[in-house]
Design an enzyme around this catalytic site. Structure first.
Site, PDB file in Angstrom:
ATOM      1  N   SER A 191     -28.105  -8.447 -75.863  1.00  0.00           N
ATOM      2  CA  SER A 191     -29.517  -8.475 -76.255  1.00  0.00           C
ATOM      3  C   SER A 191     -29.983  -7.100 -76.756  1.00  0.00           C
ATOM      4  O   SER A 191     -29.420  -6.577 -77.710  1.00  0.00           O
ATOM      5  CB  SER A 191     -30.359  -8.967 -75.073  1.00  0.00           C
ATOM      6  N   ASP A 240     -29.219 -16.040 -76.352  1.00  0.00           N
ATOM      7  CA  ASP A 240     -29.118 -14.737 -75.685  1.00  0.00           C
ATOM      8  C   ASP A 240     -27.891 -14.642 -74.771  1.00  0.00           C
ATOM      9  O   ASP A 240     -27.673 -15.482 -73.913  1.00  0.00           O
ATOM     10  CB  ASP A 240     -30.393 -14.541 -74.851  1.00  0.00           C
TER      11      ASP A 240
END
Length: 295
Positions: free
Chosen positions: A38, A184
């Site tokens: 991320s 993610d």
């Protein structure tokens, strides 16, 4: 001295990484391999592209983080449609502006695809919901019939940043008829220290430093579950952290800079200058303390 680095996910909290990188640079350390999830993936890719801490700060200060909250035309005109789109599009925001910005920043340093980087020097973590597996990019791309050297670094980072229901997931088209839905990397591994430190007793290729946006092992508190909401939150956090905690033993903790940042949420894209400075100072202070005793 050459080292490898791992950066955890944390969204807007990642301003703390800038302070940490400043200290690493001042001490003369040079990152050879990098991994991240991320916001940590953004940080890792920028460092590998050749950006210094000061240049990364300039990049972040030159962009309004709110521009990454890119709604569709209909969402702007009909507020209710924003929530309807979560059902159909699987995310509040498109995420296109974030990817375009990352792409421009990397291209300014001559980086477009993984082929523009030294082999094995950058590892990006994402989650394939369709196949139910963790992805290490670019390593796992051949499983989808994709040539790693031709794949966009910005697209890989965008995948790693696709927080479920916040940003639309990315579709990865491979050998099958249906694309894989990729989100993610923090869903399965928010702090991929295991990439460079496999298990206790293994000797890494070179020294590894991990940068984690959480308290130390001793400060992690047990969760209190009093109702269904608490249980849902604990379920999600357990999914994010349980895999990584297997590798953050007391032995490995000596190679990790723990930067506790509780002041803001990962999705706080309205962060002000005062908070940015506080986060950077926290990263700088914790890294200085860490390096006093490291190795």
């Amino acid at each position: 001295m050459n080292i490898d680095g791992v950066f955890a996910g944390g969204g807007a909290k990642a301003f703390a990484f800038i302070g940490a990188i400043q200290v690493v640079e001042e001490r003369g350390y040079c990152f050879q391999r990098l991994a991240g999830t991320s916001a940590g993936a953004i940080t890792a890719s920028f460092i590998k592209a050749g950006y210094t801490s000061e240049e990364i700060l300039q990049l972040l200060n030159s962009v309004d983080l709110k521009t990454f909250l890119d709604e569709t035309w209909l969402q702007n005109k009909v507020p209710l449609w924003k929530w309807i789109s979560v059902y159909w599009k699987l995310g509040l925001y498109k995420g296109d502006e974030l990817e375009k910005w990352i792409d421009r920043c990397l291209e300014a340093k001559g980086i477009k695809t993984f082929g523009d980087l030294p082999d094995g020097s950058l590892k990006i973590i994402a989650s394939d919901l369709t196949k139910g597996r963790l992805l290490v990019l670019p390593d796992d791309l051949p499983l989808y019939g994709v040539i790693p050297e031709t794949f966009s670094v910005a697209r890989a980072v965008r995948m790693s940043c696709s927080l479920p229901y916040f940003f639309k997931p990315v579709k990865l088209y491979g050998k099958g008829r249906e694309p894989s839905i990729v989100v993610d990397g923090g869903l399965l591994s928010n702090f991929p220290i295991w990439i460079f430190i496999k298990k206790a007793g293994d000797k890494p290729v070179r020294p590894v430093i991990g940068f984690q946006l959480t308290p130390s092992l001793e400060e992690i508190r047990e969760k209190k579950i009093r109702n269904a909401f608490d249980m849902y939150q604990s379920l999600f956090e357990t999914m994010r952290n349980a895999h990584d905690m297997r590798y953050i033993t007391k032995t490995h903790a000596k190679n990790i800079v723990f930067i506790p940042v509780h002041q803001i949420k990962a999705t706080d894209f309205h962060i002000d200058e005062i908070m940015k400075k506080k986060l950077m100072e926290a990263g700088k202070m914790k890294t200085k303390l860490f390096l006093k005793e490291w190795i």
